[in-house]
Design an enzyme around this catalytic site. Sequence first.
Site, short mmCIF file in Angstrom:
data_model
loop_
_atom_site.label_atom_id
_atom_site.label_comp_id
_atom_site.label_asym_id
_atom_site.label_seq_id
_atom_site.Cartn_x
_atom_site.Cartn_y
_atom_site.Cartn_z
N HIS A 257 4.17 -17.65 -16.59
CA HIS A 257 3.09 -16.85 -17.17
C HIS A 257 2.88 -15.58 -16.33
O HIS A 257 3.02 -15.60 -15.11
CB HIS A 257 1.78 -17.65 -17.21
CG HIS A 257 1.93 -18.98 -17.87
ND1 HIS A 257 1.99 -19.12 -19.23
CD2 HIS A 257 2.03 -20.23 -17.35
CE1 HIS A 257 2.11 -20.41 -19.53
NE2 HIS A 257 2.15 -21.10 -18.40
N HIS B 33 -8.86 -5.73 -24.92
CA HIS B 33 -9.53 -5.50 -26.21
C HIS B 33 -10.94 -6.11 -26.22
O HIS B 33 -11.89 -5.46 -26.67
CB HIS B 33 -8.70 -6.12 -27.33
CG HIS B 33 -9.24 -5.86 -28.71
ND1 HIS B 33 -10.14 -6.70 -29.32
CD2 HIS B 33 -9.02 -4.84 -29.58
CE1 HIS B 33 -10.45 -6.22 -30.52
NE2 HIS B 33 -9.78 -5.10 -30.70
N ASN C 87 -11.60 -2.70 -19.28
CA ASN C 87 -11.16 -2.76 -17.88
C ASN C 87 -12.39 -3.06 -17.02
O ASN C 87 -13.23 -2.20 -16.82
CB ASN C 87 -10.53 -1.43 -17.47
CG ASN C 87 -10.02 -1.44 -16.04
OD1 ASN C 87 -10.31 -2.35 -15.27
ND2 ASN C 87 -9.26 -0.43 -15.67
N HIS D 146 -2.88 -7.02 -14.85
CA HIS D 146 -4.18 -6.33 -14.78
C HIS D 146 -4.42 -5.53 -16.05
O HIS D 146 -3.62 -4.65 -16.40
CB HIS D 146 -4.22 -5.40 -13.57
CG HIS D 146 -5.39 -4.47 -13.55
ND1 HIS D 146 -6.70 -4.91 -13.60
CD2 HIS D 146 -5.46 -3.11 -13.51
CE1 HIS D 146 -7.51 -3.88 -13.58
NE2 HIS D 146 -6.79 -2.78 -13.53
N HIS E 163 0.85 -1.20 0.00
CA HIS E 163 0.00 0.00 0.00
C HIS E 163 0.88 1.24 0.00
O HIS E 163 1.63 1.50 0.94
CB HIS E 163 -0.92 0.01 1.23
CG HIS E 163 -2.17 0.80 1.02
ND1 HIS E 163 -2.16 2.13 0.69
CD2 HIS E 163 -3.48 0.43 1.06
CE1 HIS E 163 -3.40 2.57 0.56
NE2 HIS E 163 -4.22 1.56 0.77
#
Length: 486
Positions: free
Chosen positions: A355, A388, A392, A359, A248
């Site tokens: 992998h 795409h 989001n 986000h 944070h």
Amino acid sequence: MEYILKTLCLFSLLYSFLKLFKLFLKRRNQSCYMLAYECFKPKEETKLNTNTCAKIVLRNKNLGVEEYRFLLKTMVSSGIGENTYCPKNVLEGREACPNLKDTYEEIDEIMFDTLDNLFKKTCFSPSEIDILVVNVSLFSPVPSLTARIINRYKMREDVKVFNLAGMGCSASVVAIDLVQQLFKTHENSLGIVVSTEDLGSHWYCGKDKKMMLSNCLFRSGGCSMLFTNKMELKSKAILKLKHMERTHYGADDEAYSCCIQVEDEEGFAGFLLTKSLVKCAAQALTVNLQSMVPKILPLWELVRFFTVSLRNSMKKIQLENIFSVFFSHRGAKTVKKPIFNVLGGGINLKTGIEHFCVHPGGRAVVDGVGKGLRLNEYDLEPARMALHRWGNTSAGGLWYVLGYMEAKKRLKKGDRILMISLGAGFKCNNCVWEVMRDLSDTNVWTDSIESYPPPSLINPFKEKYDWIHDDYLSFVRLDTSLMKID
């Protein structure tokens, strides 16, 4: 006397062995396994293609030519295609006056659709669930959303419930960390995490360019996930949580305010996304990986990097900075360099990770993470394609990325996945998963995976509406009532 001492020693050894064995079993039962996940696919009538986007934009009477130009440029460069989805009230032209019914309908559809599919897929009953966590950043009603789910599915009275609000796009990983911590004290449990967002009631209707960005990037979506620490269910698991690291960066004023919900000068509420967002994301990711990297990379890679760094220290790189990359746990304010200066100099994350689940917050975010971690286009393809195809979708976005990897049959038994999430606060929450068996379910990508990756990610907005850049329009204000959208 000698016999007594031998007996006492034997009992002591036996007691110690039993204690160690009990500790081993306890830690063994604290593992967090993912059994399944279900992403939300909205109805076809809520699809947001080029023409629909233009209608929504052009009906905003607060915008002038410059605002239209800005929106067009943003849409073209966003990396978002024509198959994303939008809340119903926005499509119906009621974004300026949403009501509580609209919000409940939006959230209910996502939660109940994904949960229905999750229970059907796994054959578990809602009454078997021990822990329930729901994260929705922008909506916190009374009774809570967990209560709404419990009422719908008639869950047990002793189910442990938690509602997470205001946690941003990284809330999904926060919720999983909560489940993991609860598993340490609740043995043989099943836990569900529901990650979604309320967009329809928070559509920005003003003309501040920094606040208009959220309308261009965010789309409808969400996911429900099922977890367990039952060892007898290990064979049914698809993923095992190996590491979790939460950072944070909110003590830094610039990071705190780079993504924040505010009202503009005219009183329109929305999300302010500043130019500092990418830089703050890089700083938070740097701090996070300083703690995580030593836990996920093999020793030989750490030794190699340390040796190279030590050699480079002769070239005006201070030795204390080398040690701080891996072993320092100092506060976030001590980090001055962006991620590509700290880690891009030689560390190879691919020695411990196969992998990268990034986000899909926007093209700039994906590009920034890719540059910082020296990832190639193959590594970034899942995030780019999820952005795409779905846009989001806030906290649910990571699971569309994971779904793409699975649908493309990339995930093999033993592979490790680094899941990178970034969110308002500013937060960076990352975790590493181990794939428990070969995965190939096409999941929510069933009807589109064959067409991905597409030949081009160029958004058709530019082709259809490039006229907005004509110089003569600089001297007039558009009368949007006279515009015709085919």
